[in-house]
Scaffold this motif. Sequence first.
Motif, PDB file in Angstrom:
ATOM      1  N   LEU A   1      11.086   6.922  -8.982  1.00 15.63           N
ATOM      2  CA  LEU A   1      11.972   7.833  -8.867  1.00 15.63           C
ATOM      3  C   LEU A   1      11.764   8.497  -7.281  1.00 15.63           C
ATOM      4  O   LEU A   1      11.946   9.423  -7.012  1.00 15.63           O
ATOM      5  CB  LEU A   1      12.032   9.018  -9.589  1.00 15.63           C
ATOM      6  CG  LEU A   1      12.372   8.850 -11.094  1.00 15.63           C
ATOM      7  CD1 LEU A   1      12.286  10.283 -11.902  1.00 15.63           C
ATOM      8  CD2 LEU A   1      13.718   8.251 -11.043  1.00 15.63           C
ATOM      9  N   THR A   2      11.213   7.431  -6.530  1.00 11.71           N
ATOM     10  CA  THR A   2      11.198   7.797  -5.216  1.00 11.71           C
ATOM     11  C   THR A   2      12.248   6.905  -4.055  1.00 11.71           C
ATOM     12  O   THR A   2      12.214   7.017  -2.950  1.00 11.71           O
ATOM     13  CB  THR A   2       9.698   7.210  -4.639  1.00 11.71           C
ATOM     14  OG1 THR A   2       9.487   5.828  -4.747  1.00 11.71           O
ATOM     15  CG2 THR A   2       8.446   8.031  -5.364  1.00 11.71           C
ATOM     16  N   GLY A   3      13.087   6.226  -4.744  1.00 13.73           N
ATOM     17  CA  GLY A   3      14.262   5.574  -3.929  1.00 13.73           C
ATOM     18  C   GLY A   3      14.786   4.517  -4.960  1.00 13.73           C
ATOM     19  O   GLY A   3      15.063   4.764  -6.070  1.00 13.73           O
ATOM     20  N   CYS A   4      15.787   3.740  -4.254  1.00 16.94           N
ATOM     21  CA  CYS A   4      16.452   2.761  -5.056  1.00 16.94           C
ATOM     22  C   CYS A   4      16.298   1.281  -4.446  1.00 16.94           C
ATOM     23  O   CYS A   4      15.757   1.291  -3.476  1.00 16.94           O
ATOM     24  CB  CYS A   4      18.169   3.037  -4.644  1.00 16.94           C
ATOM     25  SG  CYS A   4      18.401   4.903  -5.300  1.00 16.94           S
TER      26      CYS A   4
ATOM     27  N   ASN B   1       3.622   9.678  -3.810  1.00 21.79           N
ATOM     28  CA  ASN B   1       2.355  10.246  -4.044  1.00 21.79           C
ATOM     29  C   ASN B   1       2.255  11.285  -3.162  1.00 21.79           C
ATOM     30  O   ASN B   1       1.173  11.984  -3.169  1.00 21.79           O
ATOM     31  CB  ASN B   1       1.242   9.196  -4.269  1.00 21.79           C
ATOM     32  CG  ASN B   1       1.525   8.129  -5.388  1.00 21.79           C
ATOM     33  OD1 ASN B   1       1.992   8.504  -6.473  1.00 21.79           O
ATOM     34  ND2 ASN B   1       1.467   6.899  -4.976  1.00 21.79           N
ATOM     35  N   ARG B   2       3.147  11.530  -2.172  1.00 27.76           N
ATOM     36  CA  ARG B   2       2.934  12.540  -1.218  1.00 27.76           C
ATOM     37  C   ARG B   2       4.100  13.342  -1.257  1.00 27.76           C
ATOM     38  O   ARG B   2       3.890  14.671  -0.528  1.00 27.76           O
ATOM     39  CB  ARG B   2       2.952  11.766   0.129  1.00 27.76           C
ATOM     40  CG  ARG B   2       1.508  11.129   0.233  1.00 27.76           C
ATOM     41  CD  ARG B   2       1.271  10.524   1.855  1.00 27.76           C
ATOM     42  NE  ARG B   2       2.257   9.781   2.011  1.00 27.76           N
ATOM     43  CZ  ARG B   2       2.528   8.424   1.636  1.00 27.76           C
ATOM     44  NH1 ARG B   2       1.897   7.817   0.743  1.00 27.76           N
ATOM     45  NH2 ARG B   2       3.495   7.848   2.377  1.00 27.76           N
ATOM     46  N   GLU B   3       5.365  13.203  -1.798  1.00 27.88           N
ATOM     47  CA  GLU B   3       6.565  14.067  -1.915  1.00 27.88           C
ATOM     48  C   GLU B   3       6.802  14.008  -3.436  1.00 27.88           C
ATOM     49  O   GLU B   3       6.508  13.084  -4.004  1.00 27.88           O
ATOM     50  CB  GLU B   3       7.586  13.368  -1.132  1.00 27.88           C
ATOM     51  CG  GLU B   3       7.501  13.581   0.427  1.00 27.88           C
ATOM     52  CD  GLU B   3       8.922  13.029   0.888  1.00 27.88           C
ATOM     53  OE1 GLU B   3       9.704  13.821   1.497  1.00 27.88           O
ATOM     54  OE2 GLU B   3       9.033  11.925   1.113  1.00 27.88           O
TER      55      GLU B   3
ATOM     56  N   ASP C   1       0.689  -1.368   0.105  1.00 24.93           N
ATOM     57  CA  ASP C   1       0.000   0.085  -0.114  1.00 24.93           C
ATOM     58  C   ASP C   1       0.864   1.396  -0.081  1.00 24.93           C
ATOM     59  O   ASP C   1       1.533   1.895   1.030  1.00 24.93           O
ATOM     60  CB  ASP C   1      -1.077   0.105   1.134  1.00 24.93           C
ATOM     61  CG  ASP C   1      -2.118   1.036   1.227  1.00 24.93           C
ATOM     62  OD1 ASP C   1      -1.757   2.131   0.292  1.00 24.93           O
ATOM     63  OD2 ASP C   1      -2.954   0.962   1.883  1.00 24.93           O
ATOM     64  N   HIS C   2       1.052   1.787  -1.236  1.00 29.25           N
ATOM     65  CA  HIS C   2       1.953   3.219  -1.419  1.00 29.25           C
ATOM     66  C   HIS C   2       1.443   4.294  -0.688  1.00 29.25           C
ATOM     67  O   HIS C   2       2.219   5.224  -0.511  1.00 29.25           O
ATOM     68  CB  HIS C   2       2.151   3.187  -2.759  1.00 29.25           C
ATOM     69  CG  HIS C   2       3.315   2.242  -3.423  1.00 29.25           C
ATOM     70  ND1 HIS C   2       3.189   0.937  -3.508  1.00 29.25           N
ATOM     71  CD2 HIS C   2       4.472   2.537  -3.689  1.00 29.25           C
ATOM     72  CE1 HIS C   2       4.115   0.313  -4.099  1.00 29.25           C
ATOM     73  NE2 HIS C   2       4.921   1.206  -4.013  1.00 29.25           N
ATOM     74  N   GLU C   3       0.106   4.251  -0.387  1.00 28.75           N
ATOM     75  CA  GLU C   3      -0.418   5.249   0.266  1.00 28.75           C
ATOM     76  C   GLU C   3      -0.126   5.306   1.750  1.00 28.75           C
ATOM     77  O   GLU C   3      -0.044   6.416   2.611  1.00 28.75           O
ATOM     78  CB  GLU C   3      -1.963   5.368   0.186  1.00 28.75           C
ATOM     79  CG  GLU C   3      -2.549   5.534  -1.278  1.00 28.75           C
ATOM     80  CD  GLU C   3      -3.859   5.280  -1.483  1.00 28.75           C
ATOM     81  OE1 GLU C   3      -4.523   4.828  -0.631  1.00 28.75           O
ATOM     82  OE2 GLU C   3      -4.325   6.056  -2.503  1.00 28.75           O
TER      83      GLU C   3
END
Length: 159
Positions: free
Chosen positions: A82-85, A42-44, A10-12
């Motif tokens: 593009l939210t991490g590695c 989806n928040r930053e 859940d990415h939220e």
Amino acid sequence: MNKIPSFTIDHEKLLRGVYVSRQDTVGGEVVTTFDLRMKEPNREPALGQGAIHTIEHLAATFLRNHPVWADRVVYFGPMGCLTGCYLLLRGDLTSADILPLLRETFRFIAEYEGEVPGAAARDCGNYLLHDLPMARWEAAKYLHEVLEQATEANLQYPA
């Protein structure tokens, strides 16, 4: 087609952190995939392309030259969102096991000065797409706000 496991998280609810994404047995050996989540999905705002590309070059170089971990590194690279590695290491490992290594890695990036390794036309497929100042800034933010203050909430995927 079945959803792959990483699309069932859940990415939220997902926070910035270090998560065991999966473990696979390859040739009789466990390979652990870590989700190094630098941004809340989806928040930053996502990481800039130049920054994440530079983080990739610096982290991969650092990890593959590490005196203790080099022979366990399978892969380090950016997530498509593009939210991490992702970091793949040989061994049955937990997030807590690699926190010291990640602190070392991201401190190296945050303090790095000089030419970015592999940032030349001969060595890289998009050598002009680098942003060392932003890579340093993003690495320092992740180091200080996440890696140095990690809690269970940052080390276990949300239920």
